[in-house]
Design a protein around this motif. Structure first.
Motif, PDB file in Angstrom:
ATOM      1  N   UNK A 220       0.891  -1.264  -0.303  1.00 42.34           N
ATOM      2  CA  UNK A 220       0.084   0.175   0.246  1.00 42.34           C
ATOM      3  C   UNK A 220       1.019   1.236   0.032  1.00 42.34           C
ATOM      4  N   UNK A 221       1.981   1.122   0.597  1.00 40.30           N
ATOM      5  CA  UNK A 221       3.132   2.293   0.585  1.00 40.30           C
ATOM      6  C   UNK A 221       3.615   2.268  -0.960  1.00 40.30           C
ATOM      7  N   UNK A 222       4.202   1.316  -1.399  1.00 38.75           N
ATOM      8  CA  UNK A 222       5.060   2.067  -2.916  1.00 38.75           C
ATOM      9  C   UNK A 222       3.133   2.213  -3.818  1.00 38.75           C
ATOM     10  N   UNK A 223       2.412   1.687  -3.429  1.00 41.66           N
ATOM     11  CA  UNK A 223       1.719   1.944  -4.422  1.00 41.66           C
ATOM     12  C   UNK A 223       0.843   3.552  -3.891  1.00 41.66           C
ATOM     13  N   UNK A 224       1.771   4.543  -2.729  1.00 43.95           N
ATOM     14  CA  UNK A 224       1.515   5.637  -2.632  1.00 43.95           C
ATOM     15  C   UNK A 224       0.382   6.107  -1.681  1.00 43.95           C
ATOM     16  N   UNK A 225       0.419   5.285  -1.552  1.00 41.50           N
ATOM     17  CA  UNK A 225      -1.310   5.490  -0.062  1.00 41.50           C
ATOM     18  C   UNK A 225      -0.818   6.254   0.985  1.00 41.50           C
ATOM     19  N   UNK A 226      -1.930   7.206   1.377  1.00 39.63           N
ATOM     20  CA  UNK A 226      -1.972   7.841   3.094  1.00 39.63           C
ATOM     21  C   UNK A 226      -2.010   6.661   3.295  1.00 39.63           C
ATOM     22  N   UNK A 227      -1.226   6.642   5.254  1.00 37.75           N
ATOM     23  CA  UNK A 227      -1.449   5.824   5.742  1.00 37.75           C
ATOM     24  C   UNK A 227      -1.603   6.131   7.210  1.00 37.75           C
ATOM     25  N   UNK A 228      -3.164   6.296   7.801  1.00 40.83           N
ATOM     26  CA  UNK A 228      -3.700   6.736   9.201  1.00 40.83           C
ATOM     27  C   UNK A 228      -3.129   5.590  10.820  1.00 40.83           C
ATOM     28  N   UNK A 229      -2.604   6.384  11.435  1.00 38.92           N
ATOM     29  CA  UNK A 229      -2.890   5.486  12.195  1.00 38.92           C
ATOM     30  C   UNK A 229      -3.622   6.437  13.709  1.00 38.92           C
ATOM     31  N   UNK A 230      -4.442   5.206  13.894  1.00 35.62           N
ATOM     32  CA  UNK A 230      -5.169   5.693  15.266  1.00 35.62           C
ATOM     33  C   UNK A 230      -4.969   4.853  16.734  1.00 35.62           C
ATOM     34  N   UNK A 231      -5.622   5.031  17.215  1.00 35.52           N
ATOM     35  CA  UNK A 231      -5.660   4.239  19.159  1.00 35.52           C
ATOM     36  C   UNK A 231      -4.798   2.608  18.795  1.00 35.52           C
ATOM     37  N   UNK A 232      -5.279   2.146  17.903  1.00 34.85           N
ATOM     38  CA  UNK A 232      -4.441   0.651  18.260  1.00 34.85           C
ATOM     39  C   UNK A 232      -2.581   0.589  18.070  1.00 34.85           C
ATOM     40  N   UNK A 233      -2.393   1.591  17.472  1.00 33.88           N
ATOM     41  CA  UNK A 233      -0.900   2.334  17.852  1.00 33.88           C
ATOM     42  C   UNK A 233      -0.309   2.508  19.025  1.00 33.88           C
ATOM     43  N   UNK A 234      -1.140   2.749  20.397  1.00 34.24           N
ATOM     44  CA  UNK A 234      -1.175   2.506  21.563  1.00 34.24           C
ATOM     45  C   UNK A 234      -1.316   1.345  21.752  1.00 34.24           C
ATOM     46  N   UNK A 235      -2.236   0.749  21.427  1.00 36.35           N
ATOM     47  CA  UNK A 235      -1.954  -0.870  22.642  1.00 36.35           C
ATOM     48  C   UNK A 235      -0.719  -1.300  22.795  1.00 36.35           C
ATOM     49  N   UNK A 236      -0.660  -1.885  24.495  1.00 33.73           N
ATOM     50  CA  UNK A 236       0.165  -2.456  24.787  1.00 33.73           C
ATOM     51  C   UNK A 236       0.587  -3.717  23.723  1.00 33.73           C
ATOM     52  N   UNK A 237      -0.161  -4.578  23.429  1.00 34.05           N
ATOM     53  CA  UNK A 237      -0.018  -5.798  22.494  1.00 34.05           C
ATOM     54  C   UNK A 237      -0.124  -5.321  20.770  1.00 34.05           C
ATOM     55  N   UNK A 238       0.676  -4.569  20.905  1.00 33.28           N
ATOM     56  CA  UNK A 238       0.505  -4.048  19.479  1.00 33.28           C
ATOM     57  C   UNK A 238       1.577  -3.358  18.873  1.00 33.28           C
ATOM     58  N   UNK A 239       2.541  -4.454  18.781  1.00 34.72           N
ATOM     59  CA  UNK A 239       4.472  -4.093  18.286  1.00 34.72           C
ATOM     60  C   UNK A 239       4.130  -3.874  16.648  1.00 34.72           C
ATOM     61  N   UNK A 240       3.124  -4.832  16.699  1.00 32.79           N
ATOM     62  CA  UNK A 240       3.574  -4.629  14.802  1.00 32.79           C
ATOM     63  C   UNK A 240       3.059  -3.749  14.817  1.00 32.79           C
TER      64      UNK A 240
END
Length: 328
Positions: A220-240
């Protein structure tokens, strides 16, 4: 949503504890304005209060997501009233709170609209609904078509119907010159294939509520998309998710909430609202290695520029040529 929550008419953050206890927690310091690129403002219990609180925490831009099959077009009519009420509320809550935000020049966020039929509601997409959607896309407040896409997790609409409606709305976005906001859940292969066949809109593509690993995100990045991150970025078990956030080019990285859903840490368990963007943005800076106040200021400036550059543009040529037909 969460109707048992008290409504706190202030600019503070309130964390829910056990046994009905609430406590105030200090907001992270954000060196510059930030943007919430995806919020269902009409689903909040008090939209005006939420917008005022967002302004108190320097959320300068909010993209309101409207699904005409579910929300109708009521949010278009309600938005001026929300903003007017929020202006007065903002003066009140920043003039009396002790959270420090009253020391900063604050303003109610600029709000634009993304309008489109969610894949859950694809079965409701009719020629009449498409005609109404087309008419409202001419409203100058509309800056994107969305959220659209595929959702194979719930399958609330048949997959074949989801795909047909997704294609129809991609074509509509290309006709109107608007970017698209994508909802993809357990359907990324089909969604990406459809976009390759139809062509990614020149105005831009935003992948919302990302919870994929780095390997999936890369195409998706290679296709030129913008990527939005929300609450899951902060979740304790969301290292990926945090690892994936590191590979997005800085000029295509965005913050969002998906309010009233996906509330970030340390506020999980309550309804999310645009002001909560500060928690995601703060951690995003850490994830991307912006540590000093100067580095953070530059980082937040770029994130904000990404959001307004994609979602706060001047009306498209199509919108200018169709604005006379906009419904009240």
């Amino acid at each position: 949503m969460l109707e048992d929550e008290p409504i706190f008419e202030d600019a503070l953050f309130h964390q829910k504890r056990k046994h009905g206890v609430w406590r105030e927690i200090e907001a992270p310091a954000i060196e510059g304005p930030i943007a919430d690129t995806h919020a269902h403002v009409q689903m909040l219990r008090d939209p005006a209060l939420a917008l005022a609180r967002a302004g108190a925490h320097n959320v300068g831009f909010v993209e309101c997501i409207v699904d005409p099959s579910e929300d109708g077009f009521g949010p278009f009519r309600a938005l001026p009233g929300w903003l007017l009420e929020a202006t007065g509320t903002l003066r009140r809550i920043t003039g009396h709170c002790e959270c420090g935000v009253h020391e900063v020049v604050v303003a109610v966020p600029r709000v634009r609209i993304a309008c489109g039929v969610h894949p859950h509601n694809a079965k409701l997409y009719t020629p009449e609904l498409e005609a109404a959607l087309r008419a409202h896309l001419a409203d100058r407040r509309v800056s994107a078509l969305g959220e659209i896409g595929l959702d194979y997790h719930y399958d609330l609409s048949p997959r074949e119907v989801q795909q047909e409606v997704f294609r129809a709305q991609i074509r509509l976005a290309k006709e109107t010159g608007l970017p698209i906001c994508l909802h993809m859940r357990e359907a990324h292969d089909d969604g990406f294939a459809i976009l390759q066949e139809e062509g990614f809109p020149e105005a831009g593509t935003l992948l919302h509520c990302y919870n994929l690993d780095e390997a999936e995100l890369r195409r998706w990045v290679d296709a030129g998309c913008f990527i939005a991150f929300g609450g899951p970025l902060t979740f304790k078990k969301a290292d990926e998710v945090r690892e994936a956030a590191k590979i997005v080019p800085l000029d295509r990285l965005l913050t969002e909430t998906d309010a009233p859903f996906m509330t970030p840490e340390p506020l999980r368990g309550i309804a999310c609202e645009p002001a909560h963007t500060v928690w995601t943005a703060d951690l995003m800076a850490t994830v991307r290695g912006a540590e000093t106040p100067e580095e953070r200021a530059v980082f937040f400036e770029q994130l904000y520029a990404n959001a307004v550059g994609l979602l706060d543009r001047e009306p498209t040529a199509w919108q200018r040529s169709h604005e006379d037909g906009v419904h009240a």
